[in-house]
Write a protein that holds these residues in place. Structure first.
Motif, PDB file in Angstrom:
ATOM      1  N   SER A   1      -0.731   6.980   4.182  1.00 22.08           N
ATOM      2  CA  SER A   1      -0.819   8.820   4.317  1.00 22.08           C
ATOM      3  C   SER A   1      -0.348   9.783   5.005  1.00 22.08           C
ATOM      4  CB  SER A   1      -2.288   9.086   4.229  1.00 22.08           C
ATOM      5  OG  SER A   1      -3.284   8.243   2.842  1.00 22.08           O
TER       6      SER A   1
ATOM      7  N   SER B   1      -4.267   2.490   4.601  1.00 24.41           N
ATOM      8  CA  SER B   1      -4.342   3.821   3.352  1.00 24.41           C
ATOM      9  C   SER B   1      -3.861   4.959   4.622  1.00 24.41           C
ATOM     10  CB  SER B   1      -5.343   4.295   2.695  1.00 24.41           C
ATOM     11  OG  SER B   1      -5.650   4.802   3.051  1.00 24.41           O
TER      12      SER B   1
ATOM     13  N   GLY C   1      -8.671  -0.283  -3.457  1.00 23.83           N
ATOM     14  CA  GLY C   1      -8.835   1.111  -3.056  1.00 23.83           C
ATOM     15  C   GLY C   1      -9.145   2.200  -3.978  1.00 23.83           C
TER      16      GLY C   1
ATOM     17  N   LEU D   1      -2.831   7.248  -3.220  1.00 25.22           N
ATOM     18  CA  LEU D   1      -3.038   6.699  -0.936  1.00 25.22           C
ATOM     19  C   LEU D   1      -3.701   7.677  -0.336  1.00 25.22           C
ATOM     20  CD1 LEU D   1      -2.471   3.952   0.059  1.00 25.22           C
ATOM     21  CD2 LEU D   1      -0.235   5.603   1.301  1.00 25.22           C
TER      22      LEU D   1
ATOM     23  N   ALA E   1       2.048   0.017   6.005  1.00 24.37           N
ATOM     24  CA  ALA E   1       2.119   0.710   5.395  1.00 24.37           C
ATOM     25  C   ALA E   1       3.388   1.958   5.784  1.00 24.37           C
ATOM     26  CB  ALA E   1       0.548   1.962   5.927  1.00 24.37           C
TER      27      ALA E   1
ATOM     28  N   SER F   1       1.114  -1.114   0.091  1.00 26.76           N
ATOM     29  CA  SER F   1      -0.407   0.478  -0.214  1.00 26.76           C
ATOM     30  C   SER F   1       1.194   1.488  -0.067  1.00 26.76           C
ATOM     31  CB  SER F   1      -1.137  -0.142   1.319  1.00 26.76           C
ATOM     32  OG  SER F   1      -1.840   1.065   1.702  1.00 26.76           O
TER      33      SER F   1
ATOM     34  N   GLY G   1       0.638   2.632  -4.025  1.00 28.65           N
ATOM     35  CA  GLY G   1      -0.069   3.330  -3.780  1.00 28.65           C
ATOM     36  C   GLY G   1      -1.831   2.672  -3.972  1.00 28.65           C
TER      37      GLY G   1
ATOM     38  N   ILE H   1      -8.043   6.836  -1.494  1.00 28.44           N
ATOM     39  CA  ILE H   1      -7.833   5.786  -0.727  1.00 28.44           C
ATOM     40  C   ILE H   1      -8.885   5.712   0.269  1.00 28.44           C
ATOM     41  CG2 ILE H   1      -7.122   3.773  -0.697  1.00 28.44           C
ATOM     42  CD1 ILE H   1      -5.484   4.083  -2.964  1.00 28.44           C
TER      43      ILE H   1
ATOM     44  N   GLY I   1      -3.769   0.717  -1.897  1.00 27.75           N
ATOM     45  CA  GLY I   1      -4.667   0.183  -0.678  1.00 27.75           C
ATOM     46  C   GLY I   1      -4.447  -1.315  -0.466  1.00 27.75           C
TER      47      GLY I   1
END
Length: 269
Positions: free
Chosen positions: A63, A59, A164, A189, A225, A22, A26, A192, A28
């Motif tokens: 992020s 995500s 995502g 990301l 992540a 993820s 990117g 998502i 998900g």
């Protein structure tokens, strides 16, 4: 098996691995969670719904890290997400209406189309080399319309397939917005987060979510992540591109065989 401590541990490990993907690609994580859950005997619509729990948590973890590092274009993420939220409801509704076999084959076709779009973008980049000024003018004039269109399409696919939306957003951002793969990964990301929660809400309303397995996936995804987003800046763009393609091809083959088996053409899964 999913209701045992062993099953929860396996799901945590799976979530950790998909969390790395993820942050790195990117996407998900649903692209891996959905087929993996079907291996446990979960029907595809429930696998789709349950994966969105993990997609959302992983995500948001990645992020937040990108935002703190100043590497997230949150304005584009918000536009993608704003339009994707609306159509994620449509995708979730469609997922309840279609048979598993058709969803599996459709998923495989989507993955192969994604590879084609990425290859097309690379050809366009080579053709436009040396004409950067013209490329910038075109990109600025159409930025909001293609961004909205990408968000709408990603939302449908998020609700329909339990992804995502990054599997579509990353290559389409490269193709129509002129973003590098790393910038597209981070922006995707971010979008998502909102798109996944929208699709998850619809599936929860329909009673499709297996909450404990989903939370096990999500807790692993949060951890993975963080690692993936830190690894991304260290890898060359060519390496990220290659990883993305290999990942999509392998999943496309699996989902195609699964769909053909569900229709009685193969005795495989």
């Amino acid at each position: 098996m999913l209701e045992t401590p062993l099953g929860w541990g396996l799901l945590f490990v799976l979530g950790s691995f998909t969390g790395v993907l993820s942050g790195l690609l990117g996407i998900g994580g649903g692209l891996l969670m959905v087929p993996a859950l079907t291996l446990f005997g979960v029907p595809l619509v429930q696998a789709t719904a349950t994966s969105l729990v993990g997609v959302f948590l992983s995500s948001i973890s990645g992020s937040l890290r990108n935002f703190r590092a100043g590497e997230l274009n949150w304005r584009v993420s918000l536009v993608l997400a704003g339009f994707g939220i609306v159509t994620a409801q449509v995708g979730a509704w469609l997922g309840d209406q279609l048979p598993d076999a058709l969803l599996s084959i459709g998923f495989a076709v989507l993955l192969l189309l994604t590879i084609y779009l990425m290859n097309l973008r690379q050809r366009l980049q080579r053709q436009q080399a040396g004409s950067q000024d013209a490329t910038k003018t075109v990109s600025d004039s159409i930025r909001w319309k293609p961004t909205a269109a990408i968000g709408l399409l990603a939302g449908v696919l998020s609700g329909l397939f339990g992804v995502g939306g990054g599997v579509v957003m990353v290559p389409l951002q490269m193709l129509f917005l002129g973003e590098s793969i790393k910038a597209a990964v981070r922006t995707s990301l971010g979008a998502i987060v909102a798109i996944a929660i929208s699709g998850l809400a619809q599936h929860a309303w329909n009673g499709n979510v297996l909450w404990i397995p989903g939370l096990c996936l999500g807790m692993g995804g949060v951890l993975g992540a963080q690692f993936g987003t830190r690894l991304l800046p260290r890898l060359p763009d060519q390496t990220v591109n290659l990883l993305f393609r290999v990942f999509l091809i392998g999943l496309a083959v699996y989902m195609l065989l699964r769909g053909l088996s569900a229709w009685g053409f193969l005795n495989w899964v």
